[in-house]
Enzyme design. Sequence first.
Site, PDB file in Angstrom:
ATOM      1  N   ASP A 216       0.830  -1.205   0.000  1.00  0.00           N
ATOM      2  CA  ASP A 216       0.000   0.000   0.000  1.00  0.00           C
ATOM      3  C   ASP A 216       0.868   1.259   0.000  1.00  0.00           C
ATOM      4  O   ASP A 216       0.619   2.206  -0.749  1.00  0.00           O
ATOM      5  CB  ASP A 216      -0.917  -0.002   1.219  1.00  0.00           C
ATOM      6  CG  ASP A 216      -1.804   1.232   1.284  1.00  0.00           C
ATOM      7  OD1 ASP A 216      -2.656   1.395   0.410  1.00  0.00           O
ATOM      8  OD2 ASP A 216      -1.618   2.039   2.214  1.00  0.00           O
ATOM      9  N   LYS A 220       1.540   4.282  -3.105  1.00  0.00           N
ATOM     10  CA  LYS A 220       1.467   5.731  -2.893  1.00  0.00           C
ATOM     11  C   LYS A 220       2.751   6.422  -3.351  1.00  0.00           C
ATOM     12  O   LYS A 220       2.712   7.518  -3.915  1.00  0.00           O
ATOM     13  CB  LYS A 220       1.189   6.020  -1.417  1.00  0.00           C
ATOM     14  CG  LYS A 220      -0.189   5.547  -0.973  1.00  0.00           C
ATOM     15  CD  LYS A 220      -0.379   5.644   0.526  1.00  0.00           C
ATOM     16  CE  LYS A 220      -1.740   5.098   0.952  1.00  0.00           C
ATOM     17  NZ  LYS A 220      -1.932   5.119   2.418  1.00  0.00           N
TER      18      LYS A 220
END
Length: 358
Positions: A216, A220
């Site tokens: 995750d 980003k």
Amino acid sequence: MTLRAGGVGRHFLTQCSRLLPKFPNAALVLISRSNRSLRVPTFSHALSLSTWEKDLAASSDPAISPSEAVDYLSSAPGKCILVDNTSNQAIAASYPDFLKKGISVVTPNKKAFSSDLKLWQSIFESAYPSHPQGGLVYHESSVGAGLPIISTLKDLVETGDEVQKVEGVFSGTMSFLFNNFAPVEGKGGKWSDEVKKAKDAGYTEPDPRDDLNGADVARKLVILGRIVGLQIESTSAFPVQSLIPKELESCGSGDEFMENLPAHDDEMAKVKSEAETKGKVVRFVGSIDVASKKVQVGLRDFDKGHPIAGLKGSDNIISFYTKRYGQNPLIVQGAGAGGEVTAMGVTADLIKVIQRIS
């Protein structure tokens, strides 16, 4: 139109019920979930924002495919906006089709902007201003939920500042875990206990490995790296440290993983102890060194007085080191996870698009 009306989507529609009366020319015409949809066939009226959940539950219309959504919205008498609150790769891959038809896209979907570089390029080549008749793209909530991270970075880049480094805690889950596992004041619980607390509090995915693998955070960083001009192919283009013990990678379920995690507490206790012997605390961070094109995700030790060390709860903190700001970085800090704040970022993007296309 909004895709997915659960979780973030539900919060988004609640916020829209207060927002849309301020924009009399804006109307909700389609809602789609994975198993059903609700639409206005002839665009003669708007769907109700007060009864949408009941109306959707009563609908017998199947879920709408991306290509069907493109055709439907293209037939509308006015300008349309797709609000995609899913994390669906197939929908993300269809963004260029929407944009080429002049349909703007608002989304927190990370996969659209962190997967294959060709998709990133196709999305922005299909959007305005690269495509004069293309729709607009806003995706603030794909990084940091409702925090103004993407907009801040874009402002720095577009006003000609030289971004040198981006560094921070990009995961609300990892923030919560390490702020409790290795607090500045010392002590903290066992690693497996803190993971369980985070899971019970709803800070992790049902299978915590989906957070602990670092993917995750990596997604980003791909997004932010591309915004500053780095041609990052994918999350596999740089090192990403996983906190999943190798012996537990093959566990058949999240429950099995949690049952076996206590046997590996000593490994993380050692990591914490090594930082403490240096008078520091360990945190899970991501960083982009723009000059060297170096991107990293993993554990790092920080002095106890460092802003990253002093985070509380599940807060994110992102520091932008630039030529203008010198040795004192521009810092964005606050809640980086949660349905309401993520929906706030989506809603704010929707307002910007409505204002631009009105």
